[in-house]
Design a protein around this motif. Structure first.
Motif, mmCIF file in Angstrom:
data_model
loop_
_atom_site.group_PDB
_atom_site.id
_atom_site.type_symbol
_atom_site.label_atom_id
_atom_site.label_comp_id
_atom_site.label_asym_id
_atom_site.label_seq_id
_atom_site.Cartn_x
_atom_site.Cartn_y
_atom_site.Cartn_z
ATOM 1 N N LEU A 136 0.842 -1.190 0.000
ATOM 2 C CA LEU A 136 0.000 0.000 0.000
ATOM 3 C C LEU A 136 0.878 1.241 0.000
ATOM 4 O O LEU A 136 1.683 1.452 0.905
ATOM 5 C CB LEU A 136 -0.909 0.002 1.239
ATOM 6 C CG LEU A 136 -2.005 1.066 1.280
ATOM 7 C CD1 LEU A 136 -2.986 0.884 0.136
ATOM 8 C CD2 LEU A 136 -2.740 0.999 2.611
ATOM 9 N N LYS A 137 0.755 2.045 -1.042
ATOM 10 C CA LYS A 137 1.474 3.324 -1.147
ATOM 11 C C LYS A 137 0.452 4.430 -0.924
ATOM 12 O O LYS A 137 -0.525 4.551 -1.653
ATOM 13 C CB LYS A 137 2.113 3.462 -2.538
ATOM 14 C CG LYS A 137 2.945 4.737 -2.698
ATOM 15 C CD LYS A 137 3.466 4.878 -4.132
ATOM 16 C CE LYS A 137 4.525 3.842 -4.417
ATOM 17 N NZ LYS A 137 5.787 4.128 -3.687
ATOM 18 N N GLU A 138 0.698 5.229 0.124
ATOM 19 C CA GLU A 138 -0.252 6.258 0.520
ATOM 20 C C GLU A 138 0.379 7.640 0.370
ATOM 21 O O GLU A 138 1.361 7.950 1.049
ATOM 22 C CB GLU A 138 -0.690 6.001 1.962
ATOM 23 C CG GLU A 138 -1.209 4.575 2.160
ATOM 24 C CD GLU A 138 -1.106 4.121 3.592
ATOM 25 O OE1 GLU A 138 -2.155 3.864 4.179
ATOM 26 O OE2 GLU A 138 0.023 4.050 4.121
ATOM 27 N N TYR A 139 -0.150 8.455 -0.526
ATOM 28 C CA TYR A 139 0.425 9.768 -0.816
ATOM 29 C C TYR A 139 -0.056 10.793 0.200
ATOM 30 O O TYR A 139 -1.251 10.894 0.498
ATOM 31 C CB TYR A 139 0.060 10.214 -2.226
ATOM 32 C CG TYR A 139 0.604 9.299 -3.290
ATOM 33 C CD1 TYR A 139 1.953 9.312 -3.629
ATOM 34 C CD2 TYR A 139 -0.228 8.389 -3.944
ATOM 35 C CE1 TYR A 139 2.458 8.455 -4.588
ATOM 36 C CE2 TYR A 139 0.271 7.527 -4.913
ATOM 37 C CZ TYR A 139 1.614 7.566 -5.223
ATOM 38 O OH TYR A 139 2.111 6.706 -6.172
ATOM 39 N N ILE A 195 3.895 7.202 1.939
ATOM 40 C CA ILE A 195 4.169 6.246 3.008
ATOM 41 C C ILE A 195 3.875 4.860 2.451
ATOM 42 O O ILE A 195 2.773 4.603 1.963
ATOM 43 C CB ILE A 195 3.296 6.529 4.248
ATOM 44 C CG1 ILE A 195 3.592 7.927 4.800
ATOM 45 C CG2 ILE A 195 3.508 5.464 5.313
ATOM 46 C CD1 ILE A 195 2.707 8.330 5.953
ATOM 47 N N ASP A 196 4.850 3.984 2.517
ATOM 48 C CA ASP A 196 4.705 2.646 1.946
ATOM 49 C C ASP A 196 4.643 1.602 3.052
ATOM 50 O O ASP A 196 5.434 1.639 4.006
ATOM 51 C CB ASP A 196 5.885 2.328 1.013
ATOM 52 C CG ASP A 196 5.981 3.306 -0.149
ATOM 53 O OD1 ASP A 196 4.982 3.987 -0.429
ATOM 54 O OD2 ASP A 196 7.064 3.395 -0.759
ATOM 55 N N ASN A 197 3.702 0.668 2.899
ATOM 56 C CA ASN A 197 3.550 -0.408 3.876
ATOM 57 C C ASN A 197 3.157 -1.691 3.173
ATOM 58 O O ASN A 197 2.602 -1.676 2.068
ATOM 59 C CB ASN A 197 2.477 -0.060 4.914
ATOM 60 C CG ASN A 197 2.935 0.991 5.900
ATOM 61 O OD1 ASN A 197 3.759 0.725 6.763
ATOM 62 N ND2 ASN A 197 2.406 2.197 5.748
ATOM 63 N N ASN A 198 3.428 -2.800 3.843
ATOM 64 C CA ASN A 198 3.000 -4.104 3.358
ATOM 65 C C ASN A 198 2.152 -4.758 4.443
ATOM 66 O O ASN A 198 2.520 -4.740 5.619
ATOM 67 C CB ASN A 198 4.196 -4.998 3.015
ATOM 68 C CG ASN A 198 3.768 -6.391 2.574
ATOM 69 O OD1 ASN A 198 3.644 -7.285 3.394
ATOM 70 N ND2 ASN A 198 3.537 -6.547 1.283
ATOM 71 N N PHE A 199 1.006 -5.312 4.042
ATOM 72 C CA PHE A 199 0.102 -5.933 4.994
ATOM 73 C C PHE A 199 -0.113 -7.396 4.620
ATOM 74 O O PHE A 199 -0.390 -7.718 3.464
ATOM 75 C CB PHE A 199 -1.238 -5.201 5.022
ATOM 76 C CG PHE A 199 -1.133 -3.793 5.511
ATOM 77 C CD1 PHE A 199 -1.155 -3.501 6.867
ATOM 78 C CD2 PHE A 199 -0.983 -2.748 4.609
ATOM 79 C CE1 PHE A 199 -1.037 -2.202 7.313
ATOM 80 C CE2 PHE A 199 -0.867 -1.443 5.052
ATOM 81 C CZ PHE A 199 -0.893 -1.169 6.402
ATOM 82 N N VAL A 200 0.020 -8.253 5.607
ATOM 83 C CA VAL A 200 -0.159 -9.692 5.405
ATOM 84 C C VAL A 200 -1.578 -10.072 5.818
ATOM 85 O O VAL A 200 -2.034 -9.721 6.917
ATOM 86 C CB VAL A 200 0.854 -10.504 6.233
ATOM 87 C CG1 VAL A 200 0.595 -12.004 6.092
ATOM 88 C CG2 VAL A 200 2.274 -10.164 5.798
ATOM 89 N N VAL A 201 -2.267 -10.771 4.919
ATOM 90 C CA VAL A 201 -3.610 -11.276 5.206
ATOM 91 C C VAL A 201 -3.511 -12.789 5.330
ATOM 92 O O VAL A 201 -3.174 -13.475 4.361
ATOM 93 C CB VAL A 201 -4.609 -10.901 4.094
ATOM 94 C CG1 VAL A 201 -5.999 -11.448 4.416
ATOM 95 C CG2 VAL A 201 -4.651 -9.396 3.897
ATOM 96 N N THR A 202 -3.807 -13.295 6.505
ATOM 97 C CA THR A 202 -3.729 -14.736 6.740
ATOM 98 C C THR A 202 -4.674 -15.087 7.875
ATOM 99 O O THR A 202 -4.935 -14.239 8.746
ATOM 100 C CB THR A 202 -2.288 -15.161 7.097
ATOM 101 O OG1 THR A 202 -2.233 -16.582 7.244
ATOM 102 C CG2 THR A 202 -1.818 -14.502 8.375
ATOM 103 N N PRO A 203 -5.241 -16.295 7.877
ATOM 104 C CA PRO A 203 -6.046 -16.698 9.030
ATOM 105 C C PRO A 203 -5.212 -16.588 10.301
ATOM 106 O O PRO A 203 -4.161 -17.199 10.409
ATOM 107 C CB PRO A 203 -6.410 -18.157 8.716
ATOM 108 C CG PRO A 203 -6.361 -18.241 7.228
ATOM 109 C CD PRO A 203 -5.241 -17.325 6.826
#
Length: 261
Positions: free
Chosen positions: A146-149, A159-167
């Motif tokens: 996710l790149k948020e300007y 602002i750059d972030n990475n989000f993990v989606v997992t059970p």
């Protein structure tokens, strides 16, 4: 054998059958009474609907900051580290039963998995599935960048972030009758809802919450709920938007009970 003997034998057999029938009825009644007592006294873990107060931030279009999730309109927001899997926002689970619950396992799933997240790129935000090939597998385990300007910064500053989606699963050792336990929401669920509220996602994100636990007789229980953010009627006297975190119980035979619905 004479008539008297036959009569005696018949009445003896009849009495034995009646006694056996009476004993079976007594055992059945006792079992039913015991089962009813266990059902009445067993623990019942119930998530409680939680009001969510959202304030729009004008300084950033960072999806963590665009909407502050608060438990009350005047609460101070405590920012969660972006590396954390769980957000700082929590809701209560109460044991509404008459006995304690042990070995409580709480599991989250994102309904529809990877299909629930839409890739986007515009002047405000860019969301990219880290491995696009996973779309074909309809997986429940993936991540997105996710790149948020920033709104008030030079063009391109983000602002750059990475989000993990997992059970996700975590355990609570014991919840006594009448006690509550605060359960934190997955960070990705908060982020996806903020994207949805800002109209960057077409589908509203929903979670499935599974609660599994044992009672004092070591019998296992399981309840499933669908979790979503719902909006109260607008209040013209306030600049905030008021929502609540809603929990709908899923019946065991509900075809929509699977995470991919």
């Amino acid at each position: 054998m004479g008539i008297v003997e036959w009569g005696t034998a018949f009445f003896t057999a009849t009495a034995a059958v009646a006694a056996a029938w009476s004993a079976w009825i007594s055992r059945s009644q006792f079992k039913n009474q015991t089962d009813r007592q266990k059902e009445q006294e067993r623990p019942r873990l119930v998530p409680l609907n939680e009001d969510v107060y959202l304030n729009k931030s004008e300084e950033f279009v960072d999806m963590h900051l665009a909407y502050d999730w608060k438990l009350s309109p005047h609460a101070k927001h405590t920012y969660t580290k972006k590396s954390d899997f769980f957000s700082g926002f929590s809701f209560p689970i109460v044991n509404a039963g008459k006995s304690l619950a042990v070995k409580v396992d709480i599991t989250y799933f994102l309904e529809n998995g990877i299909d629930a997240v839409e890739e986007i790129e515009n002047e405000t935000v860019a969301l990219i599935i880290t491995d696009s090939k996973l779309k074909q597998l309809e997986t429940d385990v993936f991540s997105f960048d996710l790149k948020e300007y920033k709104n008030l910064s030079p063009k391109g500053d983000s602002i750059d972030n990475n989000f993990v989606v997992t059970p996700s699963n975590f355990r609570v050792s014991i919840i006594k009758s009448g006690e509550t336990e605060q359960i934190r929401l997955p960070f990705y669920f908060v982020v996806l809802n903020n994207l949805y509220l800002d109209k960057h996602q077409k589908a509203k994100p929903k979670l499935r919450l599974n609660i599994e636990y044992e009672d004092e007789y070591h019998e296992k229980h399981r309840d499933s709920y669908r979790v979503e953010l719902l909006k109260h009627k607008p209040n013209p006297n306030f600049d905030r938007e008021d929502y609540w975190l809603d929990f709908t119980k899923i019946k065991p035979n509900d075809k929509k009970a699977h995470p991919r619905v």
